[in-house]
Write an enzyme that holds these catalytic residues in place. Structure first.
Site, mmCIF file in Angstrom:
data_model
loop_
_atom_site.group_PDB
_atom_site.id
_atom_site.type_symbol
_atom_site.label_atom_id
_atom_site.label_comp_id
_atom_site.label_asym_id
_atom_site.label_seq_id
_atom_site.Cartn_x
_atom_site.Cartn_y
_atom_site.Cartn_z
ATOM 1 N N HIS A 121 11.590 18.970 30.776
ATOM 2 C CA HIS A 121 11.670 19.817 29.494
ATOM 3 C C HIS A 121 12.657 20.857 29.591
ATOM 4 C CE1 HIS A 121 7.505 18.030 28.431
ATOM 5 N NE2 HIS A 121 8.464 17.074 28.407
ATOM 6 N N CYS A 150 33.370 27.680 23.144
ATOM 7 C CA CYS A 150 33.665 27.425 21.655
ATOM 8 C C CYS A 150 33.332 28.223 20.534
ATOM 9 C CB CYS A 150 33.483 25.745 21.453
ATOM 10 S SG CYS A 150 31.783 25.474 20.876
ATOM 11 N N GLY A 187 -2.270 20.226 36.727
ATOM 12 C CA GLY A 187 -2.249 21.372 35.553
ATOM 13 C C GLY A 187 -1.564 20.972 34.351
#
Ligand code: APR
Ligand code: ZN
Length: 246
Positions: A121, A150, A187
């Site tokens: 993630h 950029c 978890g």
């Protein structure tokens, strides 16, 4: 205090396994003081994660989304890896092949020393250019708002709700999961379908499966063992029982 463990035959099976994989979620960092997403404390200024961690929220109000990530990044920076993270880092030098797939973006597995790590993630300490996709670590001195290459706006390098996973990364995670002899699911509420399906893939292929969580989840019924409790307490004892008690 009674910390749950596994029967000797299961411990022996893990001791002799070459390919071990752990999948972690927000729960492993709870004891480091980082709130989980779906538990108490999973709110910020009355917003739920699902309302902020989206491309739509960022287009509508980038400053609000950045404010939330700046707050969370600060929390992560102040937190320390706990015995759960440290045990998983130590595991790499005990199994022939130990991989860690994490949904967490908090960087605590990295700071604990895990190297065979897939952060599916993203990472809260990295920015990504919204145009050229240039990735850059966020310095402790402060965060840039615009790309150095950029000049386009930067966003957090986080996989938001509704976004596509990186296919190469995903494929390597499924390969890791499918050759695992042991899968540890630690978890995570298993509410996000992609990481849950990686665990399911390992289970389907016959891996010994162990869930470590104080609560039951949608995967609890599919695993071989549920060790109910906090990962920071269970993992060090579990590791000791497997590798160090003899
Ligand atoms: N030790 C182990 N597990 C714990 C602990 C602890 N000390 N404390 C809580 N847990 C468990 C909870 O019981 C719950 O099952 O951790 C889980 C946390 O679940 P979520 O908050 O849903 O977190 P997670 O599964 O990582 O969420 C997945 O959702 O918001 C998105 O992208 C974000 O990566 C995140 C994903
Ligand atoms: Zn750029």
């Amino acid at each position: 205090m009674n910390i749950p463990s596994l029967p000797p035959a299961a411990l022996e099976k893990i001791r002799s396994s070459k390919n071990i994989t752990a999948i972690t979620g927000a729960g492993i960092s709870q004891e480091s003081g980082i709130p989980t997403f779906r538990g108490a404390g999973g709110f910020w200024k009355n917003y739920k994660a699902e309302e902020l961690a989206t491309p739509e929220a960022f287009s509508k109000n980038p400053n609000l989304v950045w404010e939330w990530y700046d707050w969370r990044r600060d929390l992560c920076l102040k937190a320390e890896p706990n015995p759960g993270h440290l045990t998983l880092a130590k595991w790499e030098s005990h199994a022939t092949s130990f991989h860690l797939i994490t949904q967490n973006v908090d960087g605590l597995h990295v700071r604990a020393g895990s190297k065979q790590l897939k952060q599916i993630h993203g990472n809260i300490f990295t920015t990504r250019c919204t145009k050229c996709e240039d990735l850059r670590p966020i310095e402790t001195s402060g965060r840039d708002s615009f790309c150095r290459k950029c000049d386009s706006p930067l966003r957090p390098h986080i996989l938001w709700f509704g976004e596509m996973y990186d296919t190469t990364l995903l494929q390597s995670c499924y390969e890791i999961a499918s050759r695992s002899e042991v899968i540890l699911i630690i978890g995570t509420s298993a509410n996000v379908s992609v990481p849950a399906s990686m665990a399911e893939e390992a289970i389907r292929r016959g891996a010994l499966s162990i869930e470590i969580n104080p609560e039951t989840t949608s995967l609890s019924g599919s695993v071989d063992y549920c060790l109910q409790g906090k990962s920071g307490e269970i993992l060090p004892k579990f590791f000791y029982d497997i590798y160090e008690s003899k």
